[in-house]
Scaffold this motif. Structure first.
Motif, PDB file in Angstrom:
ATOM      1  N   VAL A 103      -3.763 -40.732  12.387  1.00  0.00           N
ATOM      2  CA  VAL A 103      -3.205 -42.080  12.350  1.00  0.00           C
ATOM      3  C   VAL A 103      -1.682 -42.013  12.263  1.00  0.00           C
ATOM      4  CG1 VAL A 103      -3.214 -44.298  11.141  1.00  0.00           C
ATOM      5  CG2 VAL A 103      -5.300 -42.903  11.208  1.00  0.00           C
ATOM      6  N   ARG A 104      -1.036 -42.802  13.111  1.00  0.00           N
ATOM      7  CA  ARG A 104       0.413 -42.969  13.061  1.00  0.00           C
ATOM      8  C   ARG A 104       0.698 -44.432  12.750  1.00  0.00           C
ATOM      9  NH1 ARG A 104       5.137 -40.708  13.906  1.00  0.00           N
ATOM     10  NH2 ARG A 104       6.830 -41.818  14.954  1.00  0.00           N
ATOM     11  N   LYS A 105       1.507 -44.657  11.718  1.00  0.00           N
ATOM     12  CA  LYS A 105       1.846 -46.020  11.320  1.00  0.00           C
ATOM     13  C   LYS A 105       2.951 -46.585  12.223  1.00  0.00           C
ATOM     14  CE  LYS A 105       2.795 -45.037   7.000  1.00  0.00           C
ATOM     15  NZ  LYS A 105       3.079 -45.235   5.551  1.00  0.00           N
ATOM     16  N   ARG A 106       2.837 -47.871  12.499  1.00  0.00           N
ATOM     17  CA  ARG A 106       3.881 -48.531  13.277  1.00  0.00           C
ATOM     18  C   ARG A 106       5.155 -48.594  12.440  1.00  0.00           C
ATOM     19  NH1 ARG A 106       2.401 -53.404  17.269  1.00  0.00           N
ATOM     20  NH2 ARG A 106       4.133 -53.068  18.740  1.00  0.00           N
ATOM     21  N   ILE A 150      -1.167 -49.900  13.365  1.00  0.00           N
ATOM     22  CA  ILE A 150      -1.215 -48.438  13.472  1.00  0.00           C
ATOM     23  C   ILE A 150      -1.721 -48.055  14.859  1.00  0.00           C
ATOM     24  CG2 ILE A 150      -1.547 -48.060  10.997  1.00  0.00           C
ATOM     25  CD1 ILE A 150      -4.550 -47.572  13.220  1.00  0.00           C
ATOM     26  N   HIS A 151      -1.660 -46.767  15.143  1.00  0.00           N
ATOM     27  CA  HIS A 151      -2.328 -46.191  16.318  1.00  0.00           C
ATOM     28  C   HIS A 151      -3.044 -44.935  15.854  1.00  0.00           C
ATOM     29  CE1 HIS A 151      -3.199 -44.696  20.314  1.00  0.00           C
ATOM     30  NE2 HIS A 151      -2.656 -43.534  19.967  1.00  0.00           N
ATOM     31  N   SER A 152      -4.294 -44.767  16.277  1.00  0.00           N
ATOM     32  CA  SER A 152      -5.067 -43.594  15.872  1.00  0.00           C
ATOM     33  C   SER A 152      -5.719 -42.973  17.089  1.00  0.00           C
ATOM     34  CB  SER A 152      -6.125 -43.965  14.832  1.00  0.00           C
ATOM     35  OG  SER A 152      -7.114 -44.804  15.415  1.00  0.00           O
ATOM     36  N   GLN A 153      -5.995 -41.684  16.989  1.00  0.00           N
ATOM     37  CA  GLN A 153      -6.666 -40.965  18.059  1.00  0.00           C
ATOM     38  C   GLN A 153      -7.396 -39.776  17.466  1.00  0.00           C
ATOM     39  OE1 GLN A 153      -2.890 -39.657  20.153  1.00  0.00           O
ATOM     40  NE2 GLN A 153      -3.999 -37.701  20.207  1.00  0.00           N
ATOM     41  N   THR A 154      -8.352 -39.266  18.238  1.00  0.00           N
ATOM     42  CA  THR A 154      -9.070 -38.062  17.839  1.00  0.00           C
ATOM     43  C   THR A 154      -8.434 -36.861  18.539  1.00  0.00           C
ATOM     44  OG1 THR A 154     -10.676 -38.461  19.610  1.00  0.00           O
ATOM     45  CG2 THR A 154     -11.196 -39.359  17.434  1.00  0.00           C
ATOM     46  N   ASP A 155      -9.182 -35.800  18.709  1.00  0.00           N
ATOM     47  CA  ASP A 155      -8.635 -34.602  19.356  1.00  0.00           C
ATOM     48  C   ASP A 155      -8.123 -34.943  20.754  1.00  0.00           C
ATOM     49  OD1 ASP A 155      -9.299 -33.141  17.125  1.00  0.00           O
ATOM     50  OD2 ASP A 155     -11.291 -32.628  17.908  1.00  0.00           O
ATOM     51  N   ARG A 170       2.775 -35.941  16.272  1.00  0.00           N
ATOM     52  CA  ARG A 170       3.209 -36.616  15.044  1.00  0.00           C
ATOM     53  C   ARG A 170       2.107 -37.565  14.578  1.00  0.00           C
ATOM     54  NH1 ARG A 170       8.780 -39.418  16.472  1.00  0.00           N
ATOM     55  NH2 ARG A 170       7.489 -40.094  18.242  1.00  0.00           N
ATOM     56  N   HIS A 171       1.831 -37.546  13.325  1.00  0.00           N
ATOM     57  CA  HIS A 171       0.920 -38.513  12.706  1.00  0.00           C
ATOM     58  C   HIS A 171       1.228 -38.561  11.217  1.00  0.00           C
ATOM     59  CE1 HIS A 171      -1.289 -34.720  12.049  1.00  0.00           C
ATOM     60  NE2 HIS A 171      -1.852 -35.336  11.019  1.00  0.00           N
ATOM     61  N   ASP A 172       0.926 -39.705  10.606  1.00  0.00           N
ATOM     62  CA  ASP A 172       1.248 -39.919   9.191  1.00  0.00           C
ATOM     63  C   ASP A 172       0.130 -39.481   8.258  1.00  0.00           C
ATOM     64  OD1 ASP A 172       3.933 -41.332   9.323  1.00  0.00           O
ATOM     65  OD2 ASP A 172       2.740 -42.652  10.607  1.00  0.00           O
ATOM     66  N   PHE A 173      -1.107 -39.659   8.672  1.00  0.00           N
ATOM     67  CA  PHE A 173      -2.242 -39.217   7.857  1.00  0.00           C
ATOM     68  C   PHE A 173      -3.461 -39.132   8.747  1.00  0.00           C
ATOM     69  CE2 PHE A 173      -1.948 -43.835   7.421  1.00  0.00           C
ATOM     70  CZ  PHE A 173      -3.237 -44.247   7.700  1.00  0.00           C
ATOM     71  N   ALA A 174      -4.523 -38.613   8.197  1.00  0.00           N
ATOM     72  CA  ALA A 174      -5.790 -38.467   8.926  1.00  0.00           C
ATOM     73  C   ALA A 174      -6.928 -38.982   8.067  1.00  0.00           C
ATOM     74  CB  ALA A 174      -6.034 -37.014   9.325  1.00  0.00           C
TER      75      ALA A 174
END
Length: 313
Positions: free
Chosen positions: A176-179, A148-153, A158-162
């Motif tokens: 969080v964005r899933k690969r 996955i790849h995640s980031q804050t503000d 695009r993102h799959d969930f938080a």
């Protein structure tokens, strides 16, 4: 006829004897004359003698008293530590007292990108329980930039969930964005391997992400977090596969960071880091490798063969 012959002078009369003055009169006469009565000599007091001593002597005496007091305090403190059975056992085992240092709240980006802010104080045991299926080899998977790849503000487009873990008393939102292909990859890997996610991320954060990737808990057999990493001494967190209780000939680690598998590079299958590429195909390549690795007794031979093929192409 009057005679001019001088006559003999009469003898003076004796003056009457003065009475001796009384003691009170003598004291008054003495005070009037400017004299004080003699006092009886007394023995000098030690305190008065000390007060009458020169300033240098008194200062030296005071310093000596304070120095002796400090030395005695340190001596009794050491005796108290040595005399404690708990302290004796700790000293025999090689433990040292840790100094408490003020901790500052790290920034959200530093929680993931900079292991120095959360460097473990010692090597934590990462031994896993025995595998439920000894016939399966173990596949260690990294999390961030591998699955996955995640980031804050700011909030990404695009993102799959938080997830919103509480880290150092502060709730932080990670998007969080899933690969691409991660769900199918985890199902295929769990069929042929014992899947262990080995991440350098904090447990508060990584556990919430893994709960979303494997909500039923039947794909990922074990989870190892930052506390299971070995501190390389220069801020690098290393994943030591030899400490997990799995034979190196039956272990594979998939990771985007070469520092993570520096101790066992022959067990590593490198992948490109994932950020936000919708056309990413890395996990499909890994699935193809896992099919080939099943035919090798030693996973290190399979990885060596795969790397040779990649170089040839």
């Amino acid at each position: 006829m009057v005679s001019r012959t001088p006559t003999k002078a009469p003898a003076p009369r004796p003056s009457p004897a003065k009475p001796s003055p009384s003691p009170a009169t003598r004291r008054r006469q003495t005070f009037r004359a400017g004299r004080r009565p003699s006092a009886t000599k007394r023995r000098a007091s030690p305190l008065k003698s000390l007060a009458a001593a020169p300033a240098a002597v008194a200062s030296s005496f005071d310093r000596s008293v304070r120095f002796c007091r400090r030395r005695l305090f340190k001596l009794f403190a050491r005796l108290a530590v040595i005399g404690s059975p708990t302290k004796r056992r700790a000293a025999a085992a090689g433990f040292q007292r840790l100094r408490s240092t003020p901790t500052s709240l790290p920034t959200p980006s530093a929680l993931l990108s900079s292991p120095r802010s959360q460097r473990p104080s010692r090597v934590h045991p990462a031994a896993l329980p025995p595998p439920t299926d000894p016939s399966k080899k173990t596949l260690f998977l990294d999390l961030d930039e591998t699955l996955i790849h995640s980031q804050t503000d700011p909030v990404p487009a695009r993102h799959d969930f938080a997830v919103r873990p509480v880290i150092c008393g502060q709730a932080i939102t990670f998007y969080v964005r899933k690969r691409p292909g991660v769900d199918a990859f985890l199902r295929a890997a769990a069929d042929a391997f014992e899947v262990v996610v080995f991440t350098a991320g904090l447990e508060q954060y990584a556990s919430l992400v893994l709960d979303r990737l494997d909500p039923a808990g039947d794909l990922i057999a074990h989870r190892l977090y930052r506390g299971a990493c070995r501190d390389g001494g220069d801020g690098r967190l290393v994943k030591d596969l030899s400490a997990t209780g799995r034979a190196l000939g039956c272990a594979i680690i998939v990771d985007d960071n070469p520092n993570a598998y520096a101790l066992q590079p022959e067990n590593a299958l490198p992948v490109a880091p994932f950020i936000d590429d919708a056309d990413d195909k890395e996990l499909q390549k890994v699935i193809g490798f896992l099919d080939v690795a099943a035919g090798f007794d030693d996973t290190r031979d399979a990885i060596r063969h795969y790397k040779d093929l990649v170089k040839a192409n």
